[in-house]
Design a protein around this motif. Structure first.
Motif, mmCIF file in Angstrom:
data_model
loop_
_atom_site.group_PDB
_atom_site.id
_atom_site.type_symbol
_atom_site.label_atom_id
_atom_site.label_comp_id
_atom_site.label_asym_id
_atom_site.label_seq_id
_atom_site.Cartn_x
_atom_site.Cartn_y
_atom_site.Cartn_z
ATOM 1 N N LEU A 11 -40.142 -42.870 28.509
ATOM 2 C CA LEU A 11 -40.283 -42.286 29.847
ATOM 3 C C LEU A 11 -39.912 -43.332 30.902
ATOM 4 N N GLY A 12 -39.008 -42.964 31.778
ATOM 5 C CA GLY A 12 -38.565 -43.893 32.823
ATOM 6 C C GLY A 12 -37.159 -44.402 32.580
ATOM 7 N N LEU A 13 -36.648 -44.239 31.345
ATOM 8 C CA LEU A 13 -35.254 -44.626 31.093
ATOM 9 C C LEU A 13 -34.325 -43.585 31.687
ATOM 10 N N ASN A 14 -33.265 -44.059 32.335
ATOM 11 C CA ASN A 14 -32.312 -43.100 32.904
ATOM 12 C C ASN A 14 -31.251 -42.733 31.865
ATOM 13 N N LEU A 15 -30.333 -41.873 32.273
ATOM 14 C CA LEU A 15 -29.346 -41.361 31.318
ATOM 15 C C LEU A 15 -28.542 -42.502 30.693
ATOM 16 N N GLU A 16 -28.083 -43.407 31.535
ATOM 17 C CA GLU A 16 -27.263 -44.515 31.037
ATOM 18 C C GLU A 16 -28.036 -45.351 30.018
ATOM 19 N N GLU A 17 -29.295 -45.621 30.322
ATOM 20 C CA GLU A 17 -30.105 -46.438 29.403
ATOM 21 C C GLU A 17 -30.349 -45.703 28.084
ATOM 22 N N LYS A 20 -27.161 -45.861 26.077
ATOM 23 C CA LYS A 20 -27.024 -47.189 25.449
ATOM 24 C C LYS A 20 -27.967 -47.318 24.269
ATOM 25 N N PHE A 21 -29.166 -46.803 24.447
ATOM 26 C CA PHE A 21 -30.159 -46.844 23.369
ATOM 27 C C PHE A 21 -29.628 -46.117 22.127
ATOM 28 N N ALA A 22 -29.019 -44.950 22.346
ATOM 29 C CA ALA A 22 -28.487 -44.174 21.217
ATOM 30 C C ALA A 22 -27.372 -44.963 20.524
ATOM 31 N N VAL A 23 -26.458 -45.506 21.322
ATOM 32 C CA VAL A 23 -25.314 -46.231 20.741
ATOM 33 C C VAL A 23 -25.803 -47.469 19.983
ATOM 34 N N SER A 24 -26.780 -48.187 20.586
ATOM 35 C CA SER A 24 -27.275 -49.396 19.906
ATOM 36 C C SER A 24 -28.065 -49.034 18.644
ATOM 37 N N SER A 25 -28.459 -47.779 18.515
ATOM 38 C CA SER A 25 -29.143 -47.330 17.292
ATOM 39 C C SER A 25 -28.153 -46.741 16.292
ATOM 40 N N GLY A 26 -26.841 -46.927 16.555
ATOM 41 C CA GLY A 26 -25.815 -46.455 15.620
ATOM 42 C C GLY A 26 -25.511 -44.977 15.762
ATOM 43 N N GLN A 27 -25.861 -44.373 16.889
ATOM 44 C CA GLN A 27 -25.655 -42.946 17.112
ATOM 45 C C GLN A 27 -24.561 -42.730 18.158
ATOM 46 N N PRO A 28 -23.963 -41.555 18.172
ATOM 47 C CA PRO A 28 -23.026 -41.261 19.264
ATOM 48 C C PRO A 28 -23.778 -41.199 20.604
ATOM 49 N N LYS A 29 -22.988 -41.442 21.662
ATOM 50 C CA LYS A 29 -23.569 -41.512 23.004
ATOM 51 C C LYS A 29 -24.316 -40.230 23.391
ATOM 52 N N PHE A 30 -23.790 -39.092 22.956
ATOM 53 C CA PHE A 30 -24.399 -37.829 23.419
ATOM 54 C C PHE A 30 -25.836 -37.648 22.944
ATOM 55 N N ARG A 31 -26.254 -38.424 21.939
ATOM 56 C CA ARG A 31 -27.654 -38.346 21.519
ATOM 57 C C ARG A 31 -28.579 -38.821 22.654
ATOM 58 N N GLY A 32 -28.082 -39.763 23.449
ATOM 59 C CA GLY A 32 -28.854 -40.235 24.601
ATOM 60 C C GLY A 32 -29.048 -39.116 25.607
ATOM 61 N N ARG A 33 -27.989 -38.306 25.785
ATOM 62 C CA ARG A 33 -28.082 -37.179 26.724
ATOM 63 C C ARG A 33 -29.094 -36.156 26.217
ATOM 64 N N GLN A 34 -29.123 -35.988 24.895
ATOM 65 C CA GLN A 34 -30.104 -35.047 24.325
ATOM 66 C C GLN A 34 -31.540 -35.539 24.578
ATOM 67 N N LEU A 35 -31.724 -36.856 24.414
ATOM 68 C CA LEU A 35 -33.053 -37.415 24.694
ATOM 69 C C LEU A 35 -33.432 -37.195 26.152
ATOM 70 N N TYR A 36 -32.489 -37.473 27.047
ATOM 71 C CA TYR A 36 -32.720 -37.335 28.491
ATOM 72 C C TYR A 36 -33.126 -35.892 28.818
ATOM 73 N N HIS A 37 -32.362 -34.954 28.288
ATOM 74 C CA HIS A 37 -32.644 -33.531 28.527
ATOM 75 C C HIS A 37 -34.035 -33.165 27.989
ATOM 76 N N GLY A 38 -34.339 -33.660 26.807
ATOM 77 C CA GLY A 38 -35.627 -33.327 26.195
ATOM 78 C C GLY A 38 -36.804 -33.896 26.977
ATOM 79 N N ILE A 39 -36.679 -35.161 27.396
ATOM 80 C CA ILE A 39 -37.809 -35.826 28.073
ATOM 81 C C ILE A 39 -38.040 -35.225 29.463
ATOM 82 N N TYR A 40 -36.951 -35.036 30.228
ATOM 83 C CA TYR A 40 -37.124 -34.691 31.652
ATOM 84 C C TYR A 40 -36.948 -33.202 31.949
ATOM 85 N N ALA A 41 -35.948 -32.561 31.395
ATOM 86 C CA ALA A 41 -35.719 -31.146 31.720
ATOM 87 C C ALA A 41 -36.642 -30.250 30.898
ATOM 88 N N ARG A 42 -36.763 -30.564 29.587
ATOM 89 C CA ARG A 42 -37.635 -29.732 28.744
ATOM 90 C C ARG A 42 -39.076 -30.234 28.745
#
Ligand code: SF4
Length: 356
Positions: A11-17, A20-42
């Motif tokens: 909580l508190g990480l923005n989309l860019e962060e 980056k978190f997703a990519v540094s975990s070996g995932q495609p970038k769009f996984r970060g967007r999914q996290l963002y959507h889940g935490i804040y929109a959903r």
């Protein structure tokens, strides 16, 4: 339950962060967007609810991270429907948030710091001293925790005002980061025009905020009609006197729809005379400004009292006659120490302390 301090808080990480978190975990970038959507929109609080994430990635994230809101330690309900929340943060500090429902909208008064260093003489938060800045996650967490507690749906008419504990301009980077996520239609989704940051007038920070790409509305805590009076009430005025404050306000790049809001806490026999009203009108004469008159919320421990209501009306009339839109704001939640300036971590519903 795993305590927040044992895991990282997303909580508190923005989309860019998060990307980056997703990519540094070996995932495609769009996984970060999914996290963002889940935490804040959903507004998902349990990572298990992020069913759109790949199973292994969700398990990996859940092993080291979580979505942790501040813990509502206690809450106090006012007869007028307001609720004052006492939130415990991960490090044990406490902050307060006030929920104020009205017929057609809900206002949340948010804290930006634990305590406050500014030392306004009419304010009980000042007596707590300054402990630390809140993180963007702790600011957003106040909104999401109250929304969850009060069943405030996404899309509700929500006003957010940074008028709780702390001087938001002294924590501007985290406040602006929180505002970006709160006002992002793909994030929490609060209308930007409904988010207001209130300041005693930290002038360099007002200029800095004027350049922010996602800029909330600006309110100034004025409370006096001349320097002598204002310095007695707000020592910060020595550093940023009225003439400088008004000069910065004149230069402030207002958007077409926007006004500067000036808050004026009215203290009987101190700043409530007709001459005060005339001086305030002179100060604000050429500004696109509105004024909120706030009769003081008195209580034990500080020497000020609210003026009689007819005095408040007279004061308002003088400003209105000078074409300055002026409103009288009767604070909500007086009986639970939640009114303007009363936030002092009081552990009861009684007005044991008072601020402005
Ligand atoms: S009025 Fe605001 S800025 Fe002044 S001491 Fe209280 S919390 Fe701090």
């Amino acid at each position: 339950m795993v305590l927040a301090e044992h895991k990282g808080n997303l909580l508190g990480l923005n989309l860019e962060e998060l990307e980056k978190f997703a990519v540094s975990s070996g995932q495609p970038k769009f996984r970060g967007r999914q996290l963002y959507h889940g935490i804040y929109a959903r507004r998902v609080r349990d990572l298990a609810g992020l069913t759109d994430l790949a199973h292994e990635f969700r398990d990996f994230v859940a092993a080291g991270y979580g979505i942790f809101y501040p813990q509502a330690e206690r809450h106090f309900c006012s007869l007028d429907g307001s609720i004052r929340y006492l939130f415990r943060l991960a490090d044990g500090n406490l902050v307060e948030t006030v929920y104020m429902p009205e017929e057609d909208r809900i206002t949340l008064c948010l804290s930006s710091q634990v305590g406050c260093a500014v030392d306004c003489k009419f304010c009980f938060t000042a007596l707590l001293g300054s402990k630390r800045n809140l993180t963007a996650g702790e600011i957003i967490g106040q909104v999401l925790a109250v929304a969850a507690g009060q069943n405030v749906p996404r899309g509700a008419r929500l006003n957010l005002v940074f008028m709780g504990m702390g001087e938001p301009m002294l924590n501007l980077p985290q406040v602006l980061k929180a505002v970006e996520i709160l006002a992002d239609p793909k994030g929490v989704g609060v209308t930007l025009r409904r988010i207001t940051v209130s300041t005693v007038g930290i002038l360099p920070r007002i200029k800095q905020m004027s350049l922010a790409p996602v800029r909330p509305k600006l309110a100034i805590s004025l409370n006096a009609s001349n320097d002598e009076q204002r310095t007695a009430l707000m020592p910060i005025n020595q550093k940023y006197p009225l003439a400088d404050l008004i000069r910065v306000c004149r230069a402030y790049p207002l958007r077409q729809w926007e006004h500067l809001m000036f808050e004026y806490v009215m203290l009987e026999g101190f700043n409530d005379a007709d001459d005060d009203a005339r001086r305030v009108a002179d100060l604000l004469q050429d500004l696109r400004a509105k004024v909120n008159l706030i009769p003081y919320n008195s209580g034990p421990g500080l020497p000020y009292r609210a003026p009689r209501f007819d005095r408040v009306l007279e004061f308002q009339k003088i400003l209105m006659d000078r074409n300055i839109p002026t409103f009288i704001r009767i604070s909500r939640g007086r009986d639970i120490s939640a009114a303007c300036g009363q936030l002092s971590l009081a552990e009861s519903g009684q007005a044991v302390a008072n601020i402005g």
